[in-house]
Design a protein around this motif. Structure first.
Motif, short mmCIF file in Angstrom:
data_model
loop_
_atom_site.label_atom_id
_atom_site.label_comp_id
_atom_site.label_asym_id
_atom_site.label_seq_id
_atom_site.Cartn_x
_atom_site.Cartn_y
_atom_site.Cartn_z
N UNK A 98 0.83 -1.20 0.00
CA UNK A 98 0.00 0.00 0.00
C UNK A 98 0.86 1.26 0.00
N UNK A 99 1.94 1.25 0.79
CA UNK A 99 2.86 2.40 0.81
C UNK A 99 3.49 2.59 -0.57
N UNK A 100 3.93 1.50 -1.18
CA UNK A 100 4.58 1.57 -2.49
C UNK A 100 3.59 2.06 -3.55
N UNK A 101 2.36 1.58 -3.48
CA UNK A 101 1.35 2.01 -4.44
C UNK A 101 1.08 3.51 -4.32
N UNK A 102 0.98 4.02 -3.09
CA UNK A 102 0.74 5.45 -2.88
C UNK A 102 1.93 6.27 -3.37
N UNK A 103 3.14 5.79 -3.10
CA UNK A 103 4.34 6.51 -3.53
C UNK A 103 4.41 6.58 -5.05
N UNK A 104 4.12 5.46 -5.71
CA UNK A 104 4.17 5.44 -7.17
C UNK A 104 3.10 6.35 -7.77
N UNK A 105 1.93 6.39 -7.16
CA UNK A 105 0.87 7.27 -7.66
C UNK A 105 1.28 8.73 -7.51
N UNK A 106 1.93 9.07 -6.40
CA UNK A 106 2.39 10.44 -6.19
C UNK A 106 3.47 10.80 -7.20
N UNK A 107 4.38 9.87 -7.48
CA UNK A 107 5.44 10.13 -8.45
C UNK A 107 4.86 10.32 -9.85
N UNK A 112 3.25 13.89 -14.40
CA UNK A 112 2.19 14.43 -15.26
C UNK A 112 2.11 15.94 -15.11
N UNK A 113 2.21 16.42 -13.87
CA UNK A 113 2.14 17.86 -13.62
C UNK A 113 3.31 18.56 -14.28
N UNK A 114 4.51 17.99 -14.18
CA UNK A 114 5.69 18.60 -14.79
C UNK A 114 5.56 18.60 -16.31
N UNK A 115 4.99 17.55 -16.87
CA UNK A 115 4.80 17.49 -18.32
C UNK A 115 3.81 18.53 -18.80
#
Length: 125
Positions: A98-107, A112-115
């Motif tokens: 769950x932690x890894x999934x949340x971290x990957x979603x944030x990344x 996307x925001x930077x693009x």
């Protein structure tokens, strides 16, 4: 009489007792790797014992001491290399996922925001 457990209790017990392979390798390969590593470890012990069984005749104390030191050093190195480790509790594995999934979603959101920001800046140039 056996006490009935609630579904929440069952789930909690399942998280505490169930285990998963957290090492990162295929869990099916452990069926072959664990017995193989045990065999190798035991074979090293048998071979080091057989070396001492061949000693016959008068004992040279210096040579015997050197042989014993060599055998102990070799057997410690060879037998301590592999040790069976227990699997990770399911509660720990689920929390990690769950932690890894949340971290990957944030990344991904940051990418996307930077693009989008770069595309917007290119339009104004």
């Amino acid at each position: 009489m056996v006490r009935r457990r609630s579904p929440q209790e069952k789930k909690s017990l399942s998280y505490a007792k169930d285990r998963r392979n957290g090492y990162g390798e295929n869990d099916k390969s452990s069926r072959k790797n664990i017995p193989r590593n045990k065999r190798i470890r035991n074979r090293v012990g048998r071979r080091s014992d057989s070396v001492l069984g061949e000693a016959i005749g008068p004992v040279d104390l210096d040579a015997a001491e050197k042989c014993e030191v060599d055998l102990r050093a070799r057997s410690k190195w060879q037998t301590a290399r592999w040790q069976k480790k227990p699997d990770t509790p399911l509660r720990v594995m689920v929390a990690y996922k769950l932690r890894r999934r949340a971290h990957r979603a944030a990344m991904a959101a940051d990418r996307d925001r930077a693009g989008r920001d770069a595309a917007a800046a290119a339009r104004w140039v």
